[in-house]
Design a protein around this motif. Structure first.
Motif, short mmCIF file in Angstrom:
data_model
loop_
_atom_site.label_atom_id
_atom_site.label_comp_id
_atom_site.label_asym_id
_atom_site.label_seq_id
_atom_site.Cartn_x
_atom_site.Cartn_y
_atom_site.Cartn_z
N LEU A 148 0.78 -1.49 0.02
CA LEU A 148 0.15 -0.34 -0.19
C LEU A 148 0.84 1.31 0.07
CD1 LEU A 148 -2.59 1.90 0.42
CD2 LEU A 148 -2.39 1.33 3.22
N LEU A 149 1.35 1.47 0.75
CA LEU A 149 2.43 2.51 1.49
C LEU A 149 3.37 2.53 -0.19
CD1 LEU A 149 3.44 2.20 4.36
CD2 LEU A 149 2.03 3.93 4.07
N LYS A 190 1.38 9.24 5.94
CA LYS A 190 1.30 9.41 7.43
C LYS A 190 0.34 8.50 8.22
CE LYS A 190 3.45 13.37 7.52
NZ LYS A 190 3.57 15.33 8.18
N VAL A 191 -0.99 8.72 7.70
CA VAL A 191 -1.81 8.59 8.06
C VAL A 191 -1.80 6.69 8.33
CG1 VAL A 191 -4.73 7.82 8.29
CG2 VAL A 191 -3.86 9.73 8.43
N LEU A 192 -1.83 6.44 7.09
CA LEU A 192 -1.66 4.66 6.77
C LEU A 192 -0.05 4.36 6.92
CD1 LEU A 192 -3.66 5.31 2.98
CD2 LEU A 192 -4.45 4.63 5.36
N SER A 193 0.81 5.01 7.32
CA SER A 193 1.51 4.27 7.75
C SER A 193 1.05 3.53 9.69
CB SER A 193 3.22 5.54 7.79
OG SER A 193 3.76 5.86 7.32
N LYS A 194 0.06 3.64 9.77
CA LYS A 194 -0.43 3.64 11.54
C LYS A 194 -1.79 2.77 11.30
CE LYS A 194 3.66 5.93 12.67
NZ LYS A 194 4.50 4.74 13.36
N PHE A 195 -2.65 3.40 10.46
CA PHE A 195 -4.31 2.91 10.71
C PHE A 195 -4.42 1.92 9.13
CE2 PHE A 195 -3.86 6.24 13.96
CZ PHE A 195 -4.52 5.81 14.61
N PHE A 236 10.61 8.08 3.47
CA PHE A 236 11.87 7.97 4.32
C PHE A 236 12.88 7.69 5.33
CE2 PHE A 236 11.10 6.39 -0.53
CZ PHE A 236 11.33 4.90 -0.77
N GLU A 237 12.95 8.81 5.06
CA GLU A 237 14.01 8.96 6.27
C GLU A 237 13.41 8.73 7.79
OE1 GLU A 237 13.95 13.74 6.43
OE2 GLU A 237 15.57 13.46 4.92
N ARG A 238 11.94 8.63 8.35
CA ARG A 238 11.44 7.85 9.25
C ARG A 238 11.68 6.92 9.04
NH1 ARG A 238 10.33 13.55 7.97
NH2 ARG A 238 10.31 14.78 9.84
N GLU A 239 10.37 6.52 8.39
CA GLU A 239 10.41 4.38 7.75
C GLU A 239 11.10 4.12 7.38
OE1 GLU A 239 7.20 4.11 8.83
OE2 GLU A 239 6.35 5.84 9.12
N THR A 240 11.10 2.49 7.99
CA THR A 240 11.79 1.43 7.19
C THR A 240 11.27 0.01 7.05
OG1 THR A 240 11.71 0.24 10.09
CG2 THR A 240 13.21 2.02 9.21
N LEU A 241 10.06 0.11 6.47
CA LEU A 241 9.76 -1.00 5.92
C LEU A 241 9.48 -1.28 4.12
CD1 LEU A 241 7.26 -2.73 6.59
CD2 LEU A 241 5.33 -0.69 5.60
N LEU A 242 10.36 0.28 3.94
CA LEU A 242 10.66 -0.06 2.19
C LEU A 242 12.10 0.02 2.67
CD1 LEU A 242 7.90 2.01 0.43
CD2 LEU A 242 7.47 -0.56 1.16
N ASP A 243 12.76 -0.46 1.46
CA ASP A 243 14.36 -1.19 1.60
C ASP A 243 14.29 -0.29 0.13
OD1 ASP A 243 13.50 -2.84 -0.85
OD2 ASP A 243 13.91 -4.57 0.31
N GLU A 244 15.32 -0.82 -0.01
CA GLU A 244 16.60 0.18 -0.95
C GLU A 244 16.01 0.35 -2.49
OE1 GLU A 244 18.61 3.45 -2.28
OE2 GLU A 244 18.43 2.77 -0.56
#
Length: 293
Positions: A148-149, A190-195, A236-244
Motif C-alpha cells: 500500500l505505502l 502518514k495516516v496509512l503508515s499507522k492505520f 524514507f527518512e522515518r520509515e523502514t518498511l520499504l527497502d533500498e
C-alpha cells in the motif's frame, strides 16, 4: 457546547464561483448526522467571504485568515478548530453526493480498526457538469501495508474529496509543513503508515477540474514537484518498511510521472530533466546486478 460527530473542513482561496455549491452539497447530506462545516478563507480577493456569510445555517462556521497562510497553513488552522469525532478535509471547489455520510460513517462506527475510509469520485467541469461518472478509483484496502505505502508513494490517487478519517488518525499527520501544497498526499501517507484503510466502491464526491485547480497550477509553477519530493524524502527518512530497491522504484516512477505531466503542459525542458533522471536509475540497477554477479 455539545461537539458534533463529524467536522467538514473546507479551505478556500478565490472560490467564489464554487464555494456556495460545495457548502450546499454538505448541508444536503442524508442520514440525520450531527455535523459542522468549518470554512477557512485564505484572504480571497473575490466574493468568497460574502457568499459564505450569506448562508444562514448555524452548522456553518466561517473564519477568514488575517493574512494569507497558504494551503498547509489553512488546513492546519481548520484541523485546530474541528470538534468532530470523524473529520473530512476538502477543498472548497468540490461537491458531494447526499449519501457521502451514509456510506462512510457506518464503516468507522462498526470497524474500530479502520482509521480512514474513502470511495470513488465523479469528475465535473467548471460549471458543475459531470464529465466522468466514475473514476474507477483503485481499492488500496486489498493491499498489505508495505505494498500500500509503496503504491501510494509511486502514484498517489486516493481522491481527497471522498475521504473521511478518525480524529486520532489525522492527529498522527499534523501539523503539516507550511510550504506543502500537495497536502493530501502527505496526510494520507502518514495516516496509512499507522492505520488500516477501507474502501467504498461508489462515487461519494465530485472532483472539479478547472483552470485554477491547485494541482494544475502547482505543476505549472513547479511547486507540486517540490511538495511531492518533500513528502517522499520525509517518508524514507522515518520509515523502514520499504527497502533500498523500493526506494529506487519509487524515485524512478515519480520522475517519469513528473516528466509526463510537464510534457503535457508543454514544459519541455522540465520534462526532459525528469525523464533523464528516471533513466539514470536504470544505470543504477545495471550496476547493482553486475556487482551481485
Amino acid at each position: 457546547m455539545t461537539s458534533p460527530k463529524i467536522s467538514f473542513l473546507l479551505t478556500a482561496y478565490n472560490f467564489g464561483n464554487y464555494i456556495g455549491g460545495a457548502i450546499r452539497s454538505l448541508l444536503a447530506q442524508e442520514g440525520g448526522y450531527d455535523f459542522e462545516i468549518i470554512v477557512i478563507d485564505d484572504c480571497s480577493s473575490d466574493d468568497t467571504t460574502a457568499i459564505v456569510q450569506a448562508i444562514e445555517d448555524e452548522r456553518v462556521r466561517f473564519f477568514r485568515n488575517e493574512k494569507n497562510l497558504g494551503v498547509a497553513g489553512s488546513i492546519n488552522k481548520a484541523f485546530s478548530l474541528a470538534r468532530g469525532e470523524y473529520i473530512c478535509r476538502f477543498d472548497g471547489d468540490d461537491e458531494w453526493y447526499p449519501w457521502f455520510l451514509q456510506e462512510t460513517v457506518p464503516v468507522l462506527d462498526s470497524r474500530p480498526e479502520i482509521g480512514m475510509v474513502y470511495g470513488d469520485i465523479s469528475m465535473i467541469n467548471s460549471v458543475g457538469e459531470i464529465t466522468v461518472e466514475r473514476n474507477h478509483t483503485f481499492d488500496y484496502s486489498i493491499l498489505d501495508r508495505r505494498s500500500l505505502l509503496k503504491s501510494l508513494l509511486i502514484d498517489y490517487v486516493v481522491p481527497a474529496p471522498a475521504i473521511m478519517a478518525r480524529r486520532e488518525a489525522w492527529a498522527v499527520a499534523l501539523p503539516l509543513p507550511g510550504d506543502l501544497i500537495y497536502c493530501d498526499f502527505d496526510l494520507a501517507r502518514k495516516v496509512l503508515s499507522k492505520f488500516d484503510l477501507a474502501f467504498v466502491p461508489r462515487p461519494l464526491a465530485k472532483y472539479r477540474v478547472h483552470e485554477g485547480n491547485i494541482h494544475r497550477v502547482g505543476m505549472q509553477q513547479k511547486k507540486a514537484e517540490y511538495s511531492v519530493w518533500q513528502t517522499i524524502h520525509a517518508f524514507f527518512e522515518r520509515e523502514t518498511l520499504l527497502d533500498e530497491q523500493d526506494k529506487q522504484d519509487v524515485f524512478q516512477a515519480r520522475h517519469l510521472h513528473f516528466g509526463d505531466a510537464y510534457f503535457g503542459l508543454g514544459m519541455r525542458l522540465d520534462a526532459r530533466r525528469c525523464y533523464s533522471k528516471a533513466l539514470s536509475f536504470n544505470d543504477l540497477l545495471k550496476k547493482r546486478n553486475y556487482t551481485r554477479r
